[in-house]
Write a protein that holds these residues in place. Structure first.
Motif, short mmCIF file in Angstrom:
data_model
loop_
_atom_site.label_atom_id
_atom_site.label_comp_id
_atom_site.label_asym_id
_atom_site.label_seq_id
_atom_site.Cartn_x
_atom_site.Cartn_y
_atom_site.Cartn_z
N ASN A 56 72.33 60.88 39.92
CA ASN A 56 73.72 60.51 40.09
C ASN A 56 74.69 61.60 39.61
OD1 ASN A 56 72.97 57.94 40.98
ND2 ASN A 56 73.16 57.04 38.97
N GLY A 57 74.30 62.34 38.60
CA GLY A 57 75.24 63.16 37.84
C GLY A 57 76.04 64.17 38.64
N ALA A 58 75.46 64.74 39.73
CA ALA A 58 76.10 65.87 40.41
C ALA A 58 77.12 65.44 41.47
CB ALA A 58 75.04 66.77 41.04
N ILE A 110 72.24 71.22 44.32
CA ILE A 110 73.43 71.08 43.47
C ILE A 110 73.12 70.11 42.35
CG2 ILE A 110 75.90 70.59 43.41
CD1 ILE A 110 76.02 70.88 46.36
N GLU A 111 73.13 70.62 41.11
CA GLU A 111 72.81 69.80 39.94
C GLU A 111 73.98 69.85 38.96
OE1 GLU A 111 71.58 67.41 38.73
OE2 GLU A 111 69.63 67.75 37.81
N ASP A 112 74.15 68.75 38.21
CA ASP A 112 75.24 68.73 37.22
C ASP A 112 74.94 69.64 36.04
OD1 ASP A 112 73.18 67.10 36.35
OD2 ASP A 112 74.43 65.39 35.82
N ILE A 113 73.76 69.42 35.42
CA ILE A 113 73.47 70.17 34.19
C ILE A 113 71.97 70.44 34.07
CG2 ILE A 113 73.40 68.02 32.81
CD1 ILE A 113 74.68 69.70 30.51
MG MG Z 1 71.35 64.70 36.74
#
Ligand code: MG
Ligand code: IMP
Length: 189
Positions: A56-58, A110-113
């Motif tokens: 979900n994060g990205a 594409i990743e958040d972290i």
């Molecule tokens: Mg994530």
């Protein structure tokens, strides 16, 4: 890649049982995303990649990044999970796969972290099996001191210290994703 540790802390934010402090402002995030997009615009000028947002994060980062790129692009989503509360469980699960073949295509993940790198290692391993022509990693944030896996991060907007953060898509037990700025776990809990 840039380090980020010099913003004066101003605002406190309570999320569930934890207190957080302002760490990276929305404006600063947008500046760094534009710079990252410029790198991608050079690299993918004559290509037509698929940008794969890792849920979900990205989702917030991906929404801003894809609107800054100037090459033709398809956008897909995959869902992985590993985090619980303030830390990784060490077990990375693929929750939702891609809906179609990506054989022979250029992929930008594409990743958040990227924290320990366990999630990205599993993602890159999955993509290898799918026969992509190339796979590159674009992340908003990285905690370089916590990386334990041998993975290459091709594009990173911001490099941060080890602390737990929320906001701009990142959560604490499901909450805080909708915050516009990024907040860091307060030292005085
Ligand atoms: Mg994530
Ligand atoms: P890794 O597998 O240890 O690299 O962790 C990557 C995943 O954990 C990311 O996709 C995030 O969803 C989550 N994560 C890592 N660090 C944080 C954090 O500081 N706040 C919220 N989520 C995080």
């Amino acid at each position: 890649m840039h380090s980020y540790n010099n913003l004066p802390k101003q605002t406190n934010m309570q999320v569930l049982d934890k207190e957080f402090e302002l760490y990276i402002t929305y404006d600063e995030i947008q500046k760094r995303i534009k710079a990252l997009a410029e790198e991608l615009n050079k690299e993918y000028k004559d290509k037509c990649p698929i940008m794969v947002c890792i849920l979900n994060g990205a989702f917030v980062f991906a929404a801003d990044l894809v609107r800054e790129v100037q090459f033709p692009v398809e956008i897909e989503f995959m869902k992985y999970s590993s985090y619980e509360g303030l830390g990784t469980t060490g077990i990375v699960n693929k929750v939702t796969d891609l809906p179609k073949s990506i054989e022979g295509r250029d992929i930008i993940v594409i990743e958040d972290i990227i924290d320990t790198g366990c999630t990205m290692e599993k993602i890159l391993c999955d993509f290898k099996e799918k026969g992509a022509a190339s796979v590159k990693v674009a992340c908003l944030l990285q905690k370089p001191d916590k990386l334990i896996k041998d993975i290459k991060v091709d594009y990173c907007a911001l490099s941060i210290k080890n602390d737990f953060i929320i906001g701009y898509g990142l959560d604490y037990d499901g909450f805080g994703r909708n915050l516009k700025d990024i907040y860091i776990l307060s030292e005085k809990q």
